[in-house]
Design an enzyme around this catalytic site. Structure first.
Site, PDB file in Angstrom:
ATOM      1  N   GLY A 240     -14.643  21.937   3.084  1.00  0.00           N
ATOM      2  CA  GLY A 240     -15.709  21.919   2.081  1.00  0.00           C
ATOM      3  C   GLY A 240     -16.319  23.290   1.822  1.00  0.00           C
ATOM      4  N   ASP A 260     -16.963  24.674  14.317  1.00  0.00           N
ATOM      5  CA  ASP A 260     -17.056  23.270  13.893  1.00  0.00           C
ATOM      6  C   ASP A 260     -16.965  22.378  15.123  1.00  0.00           C
ATOM      7  OD1 ASP A 260     -16.960  20.833  12.242  1.00  0.00           O
ATOM      8  OD2 ASP A 260     -16.417  22.197  10.614  1.00  0.00           O
ATOM      9  N   ASN A 307     -24.323  26.471   7.878  1.00  0.00           N
ATOM     10  CA  ASN A 307     -23.839  25.592   6.806  1.00  0.00           C
ATOM     11  C   ASN A 307     -23.646  24.152   7.256  1.00  0.00           C
ATOM     12  OD1 ASN A 307     -22.082  24.802   4.348  1.00  0.00           O
ATOM     13  ND2 ASN A 307     -20.696  24.542   6.101  1.00  0.00           N
ATOM     14  N   ALA A 308     -23.350  23.921   8.538  1.00  0.00           N
ATOM     15  CA  ALA A 308     -23.042  22.557   9.005  1.00  0.00           C
ATOM     16  C   ALA A 308     -24.185  21.628   8.606  1.00  0.00           C
ATOM     17  CB  ALA A 308     -22.857  22.546  10.520  1.00  0.00           C
ATOM     18  N   GLY A 309     -23.834  20.488   8.072  1.00  0.00           N
ATOM     19  CA  GLY A 309     -24.867  19.536   7.666  1.00  0.00           C
ATOM     20  C   GLY A 309     -24.232  18.202   7.334  1.00  0.00           C
ATOM     21  N   ASN A 366     -34.970  12.606  -3.118  1.00  0.00           N
ATOM     22  CA  ASN A 366     -33.929  11.711  -3.618  1.00  0.00           C
ATOM     23  C   ASN A 366     -34.060  10.364  -2.918  1.00  0.00           C
ATOM     24  OD1 ASN A 366     -31.774  11.109  -5.214  1.00  0.00           O
ATOM     25  ND2 ASN A 366     -30.250  12.140  -3.939  1.00  0.00           N
ATOM     26  N   TYR A 372     -32.604  13.258   4.938  1.00  0.00           N
ATOM     27  CA  TYR A 372     -31.868  14.448   4.480  1.00  0.00           C
ATOM     28  C   TYR A 372     -32.810  15.429   3.774  1.00  0.00           C
ATOM     29  CZ  TYR A 372     -28.155  17.104   2.083  1.00  0.00           C
ATOM     30  OH  TYR A 372     -27.321  18.090   1.616  1.00  0.00           O
ATOM     31  N   LYS A 376     -33.798  19.237   4.736  1.00  0.00           N
ATOM     32  CA  LYS A 376     -33.462  20.372   3.859  1.00  0.00           C
ATOM     33  C   LYS A 376     -34.724  21.074   3.350  1.00  0.00           C
ATOM     34  CE  LYS A 376     -28.977  20.083   4.140  1.00  0.00           C
ATOM     35  NZ  LYS A 376     -28.176  21.163   4.748  1.00  0.00           N
TER      36      LYS A 376
HETATM   37  N1  LIG Z   1     -21.503  18.970  -1.371  1.00  0.00           N
HETATM   38  C1  LIG Z   1     -22.650  19.074  -2.010  1.00  0.00           C
HETATM   39  O1  LIG Z   1     -22.759  18.758  -3.201  1.00  0.00           O
HETATM   40  C2  LIG Z   1     -23.864  19.621  -1.281  1.00  0.00           C
HETATM   41  C3  LIG Z   1     -25.057  19.682  -1.989  1.00  0.00           C
HETATM   42  C4  LIG Z   1     -26.188  20.208  -1.355  1.00  0.00           C
HETATM   43  C5  LIG Z   1     -26.110  20.689  -0.060  1.00  0.00           C
HETATM   44  N2  LIG Z   1     -24.932  20.603   0.626  1.00  0.00           N
HETATM   45  C6  LIG Z   1     -24.947  21.138   1.997  1.00  0.00           C
HETATM   46  O2  LIG Z   1     -23.870  22.038   2.149  1.00  0.00           O
HETATM   47  C7  LIG Z   1     -23.403  22.033   3.502  1.00  0.00           C
HETATM   48  C8  LIG Z   1     -21.904  21.788   3.523  1.00  0.00           C
HETATM   49  O3  LIG Z   1     -21.657  20.556   2.858  1.00  0.00           O
HETATM   50  P1  LIG Z   1     -20.179  20.009   2.527  1.00  0.00           P
HETATM   51  O4  LIG Z   1     -20.303  19.234   1.265  1.00  0.00           O
HETATM   52  O5  LIG Z   1     -19.195  21.118   2.597  1.00  0.00           O
HETATM   53  O6  LIG Z   1     -20.023  18.959   3.725  1.00  0.00           O
HETATM   54  P2  LIG Z   1     -18.760  18.578   4.626  1.00  0.00           P
HETATM   55  O7  LIG Z   1     -19.094  17.280   5.262  1.00  0.00           O
HETATM   56  O8  LIG Z   1     -17.491  18.696   3.871  1.00  0.00           O
HETATM   57  O9  LIG Z   1     -18.774  19.739   5.734  1.00  0.00           O
HETATM   58  C9  LIG Z   1     -19.752  19.810   6.749  1.00  0.00           C
HETATM   59  C10 LIG Z   1     -19.125  20.435   7.959  1.00  0.00           C
HETATM   60  O10 LIG Z   1     -20.119  20.494   8.985  1.00  0.00           O
HETATM   61  C11 LIG Z   1     -19.514  20.095  10.202  1.00  0.00           C
HETATM   62  N3  LIG Z   1     -20.479  19.538  11.143  1.00  0.00           N
HETATM   63  C12 LIG Z   1     -21.155  18.371  11.021  1.00  0.00           C
HETATM   64  N4  LIG Z   1     -21.899  18.154  12.137  1.00  0.00           N
HETATM   65  C13 LIG Z   1     -21.692  19.214  12.954  1.00  0.00           C
HETATM   66  C14 LIG Z   1     -22.151  19.550  14.249  1.00  0.00           C
HETATM   67  N5  LIG Z   1     -22.988  18.751  14.938  1.00  0.00           N
HETATM   68  N6  LIG Z   1     -21.725  20.715  14.817  1.00  0.00           N
HETATM   69  C15 LIG Z   1     -20.880  21.524  14.141  1.00  0.00           C
HETATM   70  N7  LIG Z   1     -20.403  21.258  12.909  1.00  0.00           N
HETATM   71  C16 LIG Z   1     -20.804  20.107  12.323  1.00  0.00           C
HETATM   72  C17 LIG Z   1     -18.510  19.018   9.768  1.00  0.00           C
HETATM   73  O11 LIG Z   1     -17.527  18.777  10.771  1.00  0.00           O
HETATM   74  C18 LIG Z   1     -17.956  19.612   8.496  1.00  0.00           C
HETATM   75  O12 LIG Z   1     -16.858  20.470   8.742  1.00  0.00           O
HETATM   76  C19 LIG Z   1     -24.222  20.955   4.202  1.00  0.00           C
HETATM   77  O13 LIG Z   1     -25.307  21.553   4.890  1.00  0.00           O
HETATM   78  C20 LIG Z   1     -24.719  20.080   3.074  1.00  0.00           C
HETATM   79  O14 LIG Z   1     -25.890  19.405   3.400  1.00  0.00           O
HETATM   80  C21 LIG Z   1     -23.816  20.093   0.039  1.00  0.00           C
END
Ligand SMILES: NC(=O)c1ccc[n+]([C@@H]2O[C@H](COP(=O)([O-])OP(=O)(O)OC[C@H]3O[C@@H](n4cnc5c(N)ncnc54)[C@H](O)[C@@H]3O)[C@@H](O)[C@H]2O)c1
Length: 466
Positions: A240, A260, A307-309, A366, A372, A376
């Protein structure tokens, strides 16, 4: 992820149908490709009478070799020449077919609401000819520093202007920003202007960026590889947005360490291996994680990207405590503990960069995301709370707040929710992971020493939230 709707309405038959029935037709946004010029076309520079930024802007444009014209006011022309900018003269009455790719206006001289008409005078003749994926940047003074209540009022008015203009021109892929430049921060414009003018900021619009005096000297740098020699940790890097951040920072020259969870170790090794980086398989919520990370970077770390979330959506009335706490641990509490460990260990020093990933939900809220959005919004609070402390170390902390980004997560949404999320922004489309990554790369740049405590949305100017 593919946006089938955008493909359809931009096909030869689809475009005719879409224009007949008035459907939005999202344009293909320009995005950065290595080797491209900073701006693919000419920029027009203008200034309100009495502004203080034209020379500094002109210097950035000259250094970046941007083909520039200016309007004809003598102080502006003189400031441009003094900055070494060889700018053509633009005269709206006799203007030929020149169509600009960027419009930059120094509004710092606007000191009274009656002066705001200077915006209309500058933009009116040139907006119609602004090219697809064009850029509009207005620079002003933070209202609190404007010097008088009249001036503060007028400077605050700029925000309504830029946010509205973004909504008017977004259909052409044009983005509009307001940049507040604090007194004494005039030499801090390069990283921010370069980012906002270039296709790297494709999905950033309607933002107010605050530039302050630098927290450390700006080093000499190669703009193609600004992170050369720097070590960057990216959490959640196996897929991602995190994978894209890792790739973008590596492109900019960083040695990337991707982190990760142990379950994602194989995927992580593949993604980070292709970048020549190193990996850490670790759950950031583990009790020993902050200590382990501090030990891994015992010699210091240049860039940390949190970034993890995760999301664990459910309305509050149906939210078990476990679901709440699991998310809060990952998205916020562990991030605080890791920052504390790195700061307590003195591992983030001059030139250090901490970049956090918030979310539009943390700004707008939301339904189904109290947990969440709280996490954030907390990230935003943390950035604001730590900015002063980081500055004393010569380092910065900032956050991106993504809107609808095309990832596996958003592809899995029900179609109606997905379509609404995608279209309800000025650009009528979702962003790409690389759009978030490019914004993070701007924060991470050694030249961004004046960018501290900012939260910048990467949301195509979503219609939700301020
Ligand atoms: N996709 C969107 O539209 C969007 C929108 C707003 C914010 N975000 C934020 O962007 C970030 C990345 O989102 P994404 O869409 O790529 O998500 P995703 O789920 O594809 O990737 C998240 C990554 O974080 C890792 N992770 C989760 N828990 C963990 C932990 N305890 N320790 C280590 N790693 C961990 C996961 O294994 C995964 O690889 C997040 O913080 C998310 O909240 C995403």
């Amino acid at each position: 992820m593919s946006d089938l709707y955008a493909q359809l309405v931009n096909s030869p038959v689809g475009s005719v149908v879409a224009s007949k029935v008035g459907l939005p037709r999202p344009v293909r946004l320009d995005r950065h490709r290595p080797g491209d010029p900073l701006v693919d076309g000419a920029v027009l520079l203008g200034a309100a009478t009495g502004g203080r930024l034209a020379g500094a802007i002109a210097k950035v444009l000259a250094d970046a070799d941007v083909k520039t014209s200016t309007t004809r006011e003598r102080p502006l022309r003189e400031a441009a020449t003094a900055a070494g900018l060889d700018a053509a003269l633009y005269n709206p009455e006799s203007a030929g077919p020149e169509r600009f790719k960027g419009l930059v206006f120094d509004a710092s001289g606007i000191a009274d609401s009656t002066d705001l008409v200077e915006l209309q005078r500058f933009f009116y003749p040139v907006l119609g000819g602004l090219r697809r994926s064009g850029r509009v940047i207005v620079l002003g003074t933070p209202p609190a520093q404007a010097g008088s209540s009249r001036a503060a009022t007028a400077q605050r008015a700029l925000e309504g202007f830029t946010r509205s203009l973004g909504k008017e021109v977004g259909a052409r892929g044009v983005t509009v920003q307001l940049v507040h430049v604090a007194a004494g921060a005039e030499d801090q414009l390069a990283a921010t202007l370069r980012f906002l003018l270039s296709p790297r900021s494709a999905y950033v619009s309607g933002q107010v960026v605050e530039i302050g005096a630098g927290v450390a000297p700006i080093p000499q740098l190669d703009w193609q590889r600004p992170l050369a020699g720097r070590v960057a940790l990216v959490t959640g890097a196996s897929r991602g947005i995190g994978a894209s951040i890792a790739a973008t920072l590596a492109r900019d020259g960083a040695s990337v360490v991707g982190l990760d969870v142990p379950q994602a170790e194989q995927e992580l090794a593949k993604v980070i291996g292709e970048l020549g980086g190193e990996t850490v398989a670790l759950d950031i919520t583990a009790a020993e994680a902050p200590r382990q990370i501090a030990e891994r970077f015992a010699g210091g770390i240049d860039v940390v990207v949190h970034n993890a979330g995760v999301t664990r959506d459910r309305t509050l009335a149906k939210m078990p405590a476990k679901r709440w706490s699991e998310l809060m641990e990952i998205n916020l509490s562990s991030v605080e503990r890791i920052n504390d460990a790195l700061l307590d260990g003195g591992l983030i020093g001059a030139g250090g960069r901490v970049v956090c990933v918030s979310s539009m939900s943390g700004i707008a809220g939301n339904a189904g995301q109290t947990n969440y959005a709280a996490s954030k919004a907390g990230v935003i609070g943390m950035v604001r709370a730590l900015a002063g402390e980081l500055a004393t170390r010569g380092a910065t902390i900032n956050a991106v707040a993504p809107g609808f980004i095309e990832t596996k997560m958003t592809a899995a949404m029900p179609i109606a929710t997905r379509e609404v999320g995608r279209r309800l922004n000025s650009l009528s489309q979702g962003g790409l992971p690389v759009d978030v990554a490019e914004t993070i790369a701007w924060f991470a740049s050694p030249a961004s020493t004046g960018v501290n405590g900012n939260v910048v949305r990467v949301c195509g100017q979503s219609l939700l939230g301020a």
